[in-house]
Design an enzyme around this catalytic site. Structure first.
Site, short mmCIF file in Angstrom:
data_model
loop_
_atom_site.label_atom_id
_atom_site.label_comp_id
_atom_site.label_asym_id
_atom_site.label_seq_id
_atom_site.Cartn_x
_atom_site.Cartn_y
_atom_site.Cartn_z
N ARG A 257 -11.96 -0.16 -7.21
CA ARG A 257 -11.83 0.30 -5.83
C ARG A 257 -11.51 1.79 -5.75
NH1 ARG A 257 -8.77 -4.58 -2.45
NH2 ARG A 257 -10.03 -6.28 -3.29
N ASP B 253 -0.35 -3.61 -4.44
CA ASP B 253 -1.69 -3.75 -3.86
C ASP B 253 -2.46 -2.45 -4.08
OD1 ASP B 253 -3.91 -4.69 -2.58
OD2 ASP B 253 -3.01 -4.89 -0.61
N ASP C 286 0.83 -1.20 0.00
CA ASP C 286 0.00 0.00 0.00
C ASP C 286 0.87 1.26 0.00
OD1 ASP C 286 -2.20 -1.63 0.18
OD2 ASP C 286 -2.44 -1.38 2.35
N ASP D 95 -5.58 2.62 1.59
CA ASP D 95 -6.40 1.63 2.28
C ASP D 95 -6.72 2.05 3.71
OD1 ASP D 95 -6.76 -0.13 0.23
OD2 ASP D 95 -5.60 -1.77 1.12
#
Length: 491
Positions: free
Chosen positions: A229, A176, A147, A180
């Site tokens: 996302r 990734d 991340d 997040d």
């Protein structure tokens, strides 16, 4: 497809606070607000290790601090540092079990290269004007679970502003997500940032059992060339306004498991399924207003696939507990092309589709020391000295004399026969060596406590400290350092 606009109110109130006035909008203003290290000491860092040293040098884990970062931060210059006020690691920038911290890029910029920023069990954090790229979870080197910025395990009140977060591919290439939130991360705002070239923009909740995250506000951000996302919401509440979404390959805002999202005055273009509930039948909901859907492709309704289009309508009604201003959606792409991302001057919208610079701040926030120079009449010693130099030259009030270490690093100290209270120092380099000191730290010789870290010479504020000897340690230099004066002050 033809240009489609869903019309709504032009604005829902006035700005309560903005980056121009030094604070966030959105959910980061709730729950006591987000001020970062405001009111604390300002230090400069040019390596990841120095960032960790700055955190570890504080009196406690909640002592406010502003860390100004310049240069390339990478695995080679980021090590673990230990201390009572920190909990760091060598493979990431670790903001763990701390509070009241601002991490801000300055000068020529702060590039976190293959090195993620990890916020864990922390509160009241600001990350501003930073560029984070190519953080991997597999391959080499790995950092932060892949991340760019990751928050987890009881995190609250975080504002990330004017950041550029990017990868060079998706999960198959070792990456990734870019942003997040999981494990009870709450009251977050992401603003004026660019997220690009990644398989995953970011999520709110790591699994169907991780539903205690949010609320979160996303405003004035650019999502470019992202698979999905933007974000993925598992339960919780989100507000997304005045963002530019372009090149979403698979899906965009994914509201699931009872999540609610207020979607206002965004510009969606050249994208597939930018809003809906995807990859599950556990529906979320949305309120839509004022958005533009330009060259957007919508897939068919099916099991596990519930797009909001081709004619998006609201499935819930939402309100938020803060004031804010909305730019018209049609100006968002041009507005964010100049204002979003790192190294764009921290420009923000004035609420009418134009940008304005932030309120001017001094380039050096440290006030010049005042009062008598306590070094005059004191003693001096150090770790080493070059031939022809003297420790006493730093306390004689004469800029024409100097001390140099025998190598590129070293220590020089000012000492007294009894305790003195010191609140600031001034480090004066000799005229022919200005800029040679690239990193330093100030230490209470009596206790070993690190009082300050940074780079470059000049005026340095310290926490009020009573001591009989104070050290100035040169930890990095270019050329041969020559220190003309080591001044100390009580006020």
């Amino acid at each position: 497809m033809a240009l489609i606009a869903t019309m709504g109110a032009a604005a829902l109130g006035t700005q309560a606070a903005s980056a121009a006035s030094g604070g966030p909008e959105g959910f980061a203003t709730v729950n006591g607000g987000t001020t970062g290290g405001a009111g604390g000491q300002t230090v400069r860092a040019t390596t990841g290790t120095q960032i960790h040293e700055a955190l570890c040098s504080r009196a406690s884990s909640d002592t406010p601090i502003v860390i100004e970062v310049e240069g390339r931060i990478h695995h080679g210059n980021t090590t673990k540092v230990s201390g009572a006020s920190c909990n760091t690691a060598e493979d990431k920038i670790e903001l763990k079990e701390i509070s009241n911290v601002t991490l801000v890029g300055v000068g020529s910029g702060a590039l976190f290269d293959e090195l993620g920023i990890h916020i864990r069990s922390s509160r009241n954090i600001i990350v501003q004007n930073v560029h984070v790229r190519n953080v991997k979870k597999s391959g080499s080197p790995t950092s932060n679970g892949g991340d760019a910025i990751g928050m987890e395990r009881d995190v609250s009140n975080v504002w990330v502003d004017h950041a550029t977060l990017e990868a060079s591919g998706g999960e198959s290439a070792g990456y990734d997500a870019l942003f997040d939130m999981k494990g009870d991360t709450r009251y977050v705002t992401l603003s004026y940032s660019v997220l690009r070239n990644s398989g995953r923009g970011g999520l709110v909740g790591s699994s169907d059992g991780d539903t205690g995250n949010g609320p979160v506000t996303y405003h004035h951000n650019v999502y470019e060339n992202i698979d999905s996302r933007t974000p993925l919401l598992r339960a919780g509440t989100a507000h997304t306004y005045n963002n530019h979404f372009t090149g979403l390959a698979k899906s965009g805002i994914n509201s699931r498991l009872g999540a609610e999202v207020l979607v206002e005055n965004n510009y969606f273009e050249s994208s597939r399924d930018p809003l809906g509930t995807f990859y599950t039948d556990d529906m979320g909901s949305w309120e839509v207003s004022g958005n533009i859907w330009d060259d957007v492709t919508w897939s068919a309704e099916a099991s596990g696939n519930h797009p909001a289009g081709p004619n998006p309508v609201s499935t819930t009604s939402m309100s938020v507990p803060y004031a804010y201003a909305l730019d018209a959606a049609d100006c968002v792409p041009a507005l964010l092309a100049s204002a979003a991302g790192a190294n764009t001057g921290l420009q923000v919208s004035d609420g009418s589709c134009a940008v304005e610079a932030p309120d001017p701040e001094p380039t050096d926030p440290t006030d010049p020391p005042t009062g008598d120079n306590l070094s005059l009449g004191a003693g001096a010693d150090g770790s080493s000295k070059a031939s022809g130099s003297s420790y006493g030259n730093v306390i004689d009030g004469d800029m024409s004399t100097s001390w140099s270490p025998s190598g590129s690093t070293g220590r020089v100290s000012v000492k007294w026969g009894s305790d003195r209270t010191v609140t600031a120092i001034a480090i004066r380099e000799a005229a022919d060596a200005v800029g040679a000191i690239t990193s330093w730290r100030v230490v209470n010789h009596d206790t070993g406590e690190v009082l300050a870290t940074g780079s470059g010479a000049g005026d340095i504020d310290l926490p009020t400290t009573t001591l009989s000897k104070i050290d100035f340690e040169i930890t990095g230099s270019s050329g041969t350092p020559k220190l003309a004066e080591f001044e100390t002050y009580a006020g």
